[in-house]
Design a protein around this motif. Structure first.
Motif, short mmCIF file in Angstrom:
data_model
loop_
_atom_site.label_atom_id
_atom_site.label_comp_id
_atom_site.label_asym_id
_atom_site.label_seq_id
_atom_site.Cartn_x
_atom_site.Cartn_y
_atom_site.Cartn_z
N ASP A 84 35.73 -55.33 67.81
CA ASP A 84 36.94 -54.78 67.77
C ASP A 84 37.31 -54.61 69.11
OD1 ASP A 84 37.01 -54.84 65.16
OD2 ASP A 84 36.02 -52.81 64.87
N GLU A 85 36.34 -54.37 70.17
CA GLU A 85 36.86 -54.05 71.58
C GLU A 85 36.37 -55.28 72.42
OE1 GLU A 85 33.35 -51.34 73.35
OE2 GLU A 85 34.71 -50.27 71.94
N ALA A 86 37.35 -55.31 73.44
CA ALA A 86 36.70 -56.34 74.57
C ALA A 86 36.59 -55.73 75.94
CB ALA A 86 37.77 -57.44 74.84
N ARG A 87 35.88 -54.37 75.86
CA ARG A 87 35.56 -53.91 77.02
C ARG A 87 34.66 -54.76 77.96
NH1 ARG A 87 35.49 -47.37 75.49
NH2 ARG A 87 37.69 -47.33 74.86
N PRO A 88 34.69 -55.04 79.10
CA PRO A 88 33.93 -55.89 79.92
C PRO A 88 32.58 -55.34 79.86
CG PRO A 88 36.07 -55.51 81.16
CD PRO A 88 35.90 -54.70 79.76
N VAL A 89 32.30 -54.07 80.25
CA VAL A 89 30.70 -53.49 80.39
C VAL A 89 30.00 -53.74 79.14
CG1 VAL A 89 29.29 -51.51 81.18
CG2 VAL A 89 31.10 -52.26 82.39
N ALA A 90 30.62 -53.25 78.12
CA ALA A 90 30.13 -53.24 76.86
C ALA A 90 29.83 -54.69 76.44
CB ALA A 90 31.07 -52.53 75.54
N GLN A 91 30.69 -55.39 76.63
CA GLN A 91 30.53 -57.05 76.11
C GLN A 91 29.47 -57.56 76.82
OE1 GLN A 91 32.85 -59.61 74.36
NE2 GLN A 91 33.65 -58.14 73.23
N ALA A 92 29.56 -57.12 78.07
CA ALA A 92 28.07 -57.95 79.00
C ALA A 92 26.92 -57.33 78.44
CB ALA A 92 28.50 -57.67 80.44
N GLU A 93 26.86 -56.16 78.36
CA GLU A 93 25.57 -55.50 77.92
C GLU A 93 25.08 -55.86 76.63
OE1 GLU A 93 26.16 -51.32 78.64
OE2 GLU A 93 25.89 -51.45 80.57
N ALA A 94 26.27 -55.84 75.62
CA ALA A 94 25.70 -56.49 74.15
C ALA A 94 25.31 -57.92 74.17
CB ALA A 94 26.96 -56.21 73.43
N CYS A 95 25.98 -58.78 74.88
CA CYS A 95 25.66 -60.12 75.14
C CYS A 95 24.22 -60.34 75.68
CB CYS A 95 26.69 -60.94 75.82
SG CYS A 95 26.26 -62.62 76.03
N ALA A 96 23.76 -59.50 76.78
CA ALA A 96 22.69 -59.63 77.38
C ALA A 96 21.38 -59.25 76.36
CB ALA A 96 22.63 -58.84 78.59
N ARG A 97 21.66 -58.34 75.67
CA ARG A 97 20.53 -57.81 74.66
C ARG A 97 20.68 -58.73 73.62
NH1 ARG A 97 18.61 -52.67 73.41
NH2 ARG A 97 18.13 -52.47 71.10
N ALA A 98 21.60 -59.19 72.99
CA ALA A 98 21.54 -60.41 72.11
C ALA A 98 20.90 -61.77 72.73
CB ALA A 98 22.87 -60.57 71.61
N VAL A 99 21.27 -61.77 73.76
CA VAL A 99 20.25 -63.08 74.43
C VAL A 99 18.74 -62.73 74.53
CG1 VAL A 99 19.98 -64.51 76.50
CG2 VAL A 99 22.20 -64.06 75.38
N ALA A 100 18.58 -61.47 75.02
CA ALA A 100 16.91 -61.09 75.23
C ALA A 100 16.37 -61.06 73.68
CB ALA A 100 17.01 -59.78 75.75
N VAL A 101 16.80 -60.77 72.81
CA VAL A 101 16.18 -60.66 71.49
C VAL A 101 16.17 -62.05 70.95
CG1 VAL A 101 16.75 -59.83 69.05
CG2 VAL A 101 17.26 -58.37 70.96
N PHE A 102 17.19 -62.95 71.15
CA PHE A 102 16.74 -64.41 70.66
C PHE A 102 15.81 -64.91 71.55
CE2 PHE A 102 17.93 -69.03 71.47
CZ PHE A 102 17.97 -69.41 70.25
N LEU A 103 15.61 -64.66 72.89
CA LEU A 103 14.56 -65.33 73.51
C LEU A 103 13.16 -64.86 73.44
CD1 LEU A 103 16.36 -65.98 76.91
CD2 LEU A 103 15.73 -67.50 75.18
#
Length: 238
Positions: A84-103
């Motif tokens: 729902d939101e495109a806040r830069p910091v929130a998106q960057a942190e959520a993306c990095a967390r998802a990538v870490a879990v995937f790896l």
């Protein structure tokens, strides 16, 4: 966005590099891999005009995405477009967390830059610069952590422990009373572990229950937490 994405990935312990897939086309991506033989996660941002690049301007951010292609096909590791939101910091942190879990990495909580993850910050005297008291950090990240910790501490029963000849009773926060007291780094001050912001000094003057009825009690730190200790034989059985 490049700085935000790189910092967020580094905080999660994700190794990455900048890759330009096509020499004659401008887009560059951040590529993360657990090892050289593992699947590659392609990370980029998209702006409001449809341009893609990992280092697009924050003001024009539409979404951040992380995509992987492996034996299961091409799919999102992180889909910022569905948020729902495109806040830069929130998106960057959520993306990095998802990538870490995937790896297969253990995800880490993002760092609060307001208080350096202490959960509170000191209020100084304007004339002497001495610390007057501590205030709970109101960053939404810290507020959410505080609520989670409060619920966790409320569900836990903290029992006395015997160490040597003494029985140690954890000191509960007198403000919330969910947490114990843990020393603030570099200061002779103990703060509530549930994050309510309440602090005390580890002196007998600050605890009226000490030595009541002539009992031999003193304050001590055990496993980083503040306890009231007294000889085992003097502790009532009820």
């Amino acid at each position: 966005m490049g700085v935000l994405l790189r910092d967020a990935l580094a905080h999660q312990g994700v190794s990455f590099r900048v890759v330009k897939p096509y020499d004659r086309l401008p887009p560059e991506y951040l590529v993360a891999q657990a090892d050289l033989t593992g699947p590659r996660v392609w990370i980029h941002g998209c702006d409001c005009n449809g341009s893609t690049h990992y280092d697009i301007p924050r003001a024009g951010l539409l979404a951040v995405a992380a995509v992987v292609t492996d034996e299961d096909g091409t799919r999102f590791v992180f889909d910022g477009f569905s948020r729902d939101e495109a806040r830069p910091v929130a998106q960057a942190e959520a993306c990095a967390r998802a990538v870490a879990v995937f790896l297969g990495l253990e995800p880490r909580e993002p760092e609060c830059t307001w208080c350096q993850d202490y959960g509170q910050y000191p209020i100084h005297d304007g004339n002497t610069d001495a610390v007057l008291y501590h205030r709970a950090c109101e960053n939404p990240l810290c507020v959410a952590r505080r609520q989670e910790r409060a619920a966790l501490y409320a569900a836990q029963l903290r029992e006395p422990v015997t160490v040597g000849l003494d029985v140690l009773e954890p000191v509960l926060c007198t403000q919330c009373p969910y947490g114990n007291y843990q020393q603030v780094p570099g200061l002779d001050v103990y703060a509530c572990t549930a994050g309510c912001g309440h602090t005390v000094t580890a002196t007998a003057d600050g605890f009226t229950l000490l030595r009541e009825n002539g009992r031999d009690q003193h304050l001590t730190a055990y496993e980083g937490l503040l306890h009231i200790a007294e000889p085992a034989g003097s502790v009532p059985p009820f």
